[in-house]
Design an enzyme around this catalytic site. Sequence first.
Site, PDB file in Angstrom:
ATOM      1  N   HIS A 262       0.778  -1.047   0.052  1.00 47.82           N
ATOM      2  CA  HIS A 262       0.393  -0.107   0.095  1.00 47.82           C
ATOM      3  C   HIS A 262       1.082   1.221  -0.264  1.00 47.82           C
ATOM      4  O   HIS A 262       2.254   0.790   0.691  1.00 47.82           O
ATOM      5  CB  HIS A 262      -1.183   0.313   1.669  1.00 47.82           C
ATOM      6  CG  HIS A 262      -2.196   1.376   1.273  1.00 47.82           C
ATOM      7  ND1 HIS A 262      -1.856   2.393   1.356  1.00 47.82           N
ATOM      8  CD2 HIS A 262      -3.344   1.377   0.673  1.00 47.82           C
ATOM      9  CE1 HIS A 262      -3.042   3.316   1.336  1.00 47.82           C
ATOM     10  NE2 HIS A 262      -3.455   2.281   0.585  1.00 47.82           N
TER      11      HIS A 262
ATOM     12  N   GLU B  11      -3.860   2.199  -7.595  1.00 52.74           N
ATOM     13  CA  GLU B  11      -4.007   3.348  -6.678  1.00 52.74           C
ATOM     14  C   GLU B  11      -3.214   4.293  -6.990  1.00 52.74           C
ATOM     15  O   GLU B  11      -1.533   4.851  -6.255  1.00 52.74           O
ATOM     16  CB  GLU B  11      -3.543   3.220  -4.934  1.00 52.74           C
ATOM     17  CG  GLU B  11      -5.054   1.416  -4.897  1.00 52.74           C
ATOM     18  CD  GLU B  11      -5.171   1.906  -3.248  1.00 52.74           C
ATOM     19  OE1 GLU B  11      -6.791   1.943  -3.081  1.00 52.74           O
ATOM     20  OE2 GLU B  11      -4.207   1.728  -2.066  1.00 52.74           O
TER      21      GLU B  11
HETATM   22  P1  13P Z   1      -9.140   6.738  -0.321  1.00 55.35           P
HETATM   23  O1  13P Z   1     -10.657   6.078  -0.682  1.00 55.35           O
HETATM   24  O2  13P Z   1      -9.092   7.701   1.793  1.00 55.35           O
HETATM   25  O3  13P Z   1      -8.561   7.892  -1.351  1.00 55.35           O
HETATM   26  O4  13P Z   1      -8.034   5.979  -0.033  1.00 55.35           O
HETATM   27  C1  13P Z   1      -7.533   4.857  -0.672  1.00 55.35           C
HETATM   28  C2  13P Z   1      -6.982   3.950  -1.230  1.00 55.35           C
HETATM   29  O5  13P Z   1      -5.931   4.589  -0.661  1.00 55.35           O
HETATM   30  C3  13P Z   1      -7.456   2.340  -0.492  1.00 55.35           C
HETATM   31  O6  13P Z   1      -6.139   1.474   0.215  1.00 55.35           O
END
Ligand code: 13P
Length: 252
Positions: free
Chosen positions: A97, A173
């Site tokens: 992450h 992400e």
């Molecule tokens: P947000 O949806 O708060 O932007 O976070 C995304 C995230 O890091 C999920 O792992």
Amino acid sequence: MQKLLAANWKMYKTREQAESWARSMIQALPPQGLSGRSVLVFPPATAIAAVAQVFSGHPSLSVGGQNFYPGTEGAFTGEISVEMLRDAGAQWVLAGHSERRHIMGEADALVAQKVLFALEHGLRVMLCIGETLEEREAGKLTEVLERQLGAVFSAAGKLDAASLAGRFAVAYEPVWAIGTGKVAGTAEVAEAHAVVRRLLESFAGESRIPVLYGGSVKPANAGAIVHLDNVDGLLVGGASLDPQSFLQIVSA
Ligand code: 13P
């Protein structure tokens, strides 16, 4: 492919709050399970067991750990093992992450080690990858994703389509879209997911590894993203904390 809707609660929720969220989910979802969708929640470690207990036996609901140390047991103060996560009821774990990469300083090599360790010890792994704003603006999207995925697949050697089936997912992400309210546009998501799909095919010979999108997903934008080509689900942070908001995303 089934859509996987995942909630990453990060450092939010006491056991009581987590349990109450899990009960709302059970009440809202059909007991025989969702059709074409499943839900996965990553609570903080202290609340995994509470959520797993409420979810127990429901065909569409599962639980994962946000982090662990790649060792069986030992003198690692403050760390938690995959066996402990499994014992608490976790079936999945996150690795890579961006908050762990950028705040805790986890490098590609450690992320790769964690992915392999968790898979070898019977947990399913959701590997998170994504570029920073600086990297995207420098035109380095493909380079960064290739480096992050390559670290895992070159460390593994033996990770192939067959060994990963049903046990591995990737969450794309973009770092600049996490917790910022800045959601990537559908064209940007589609472009990045096509790159991830192509890289997975070249590294693993596999096109069925689920690839989720994460970064400022909300009820208002979830539908437009989740139905894009090469998007197999969503990984939701902030908007997953309220069960009603997450339920809207689940049915988007
Ligand atoms: P947000 O949806 O708060 O932007 O976070 C995304 C995230 O890091 C999920 O792992």
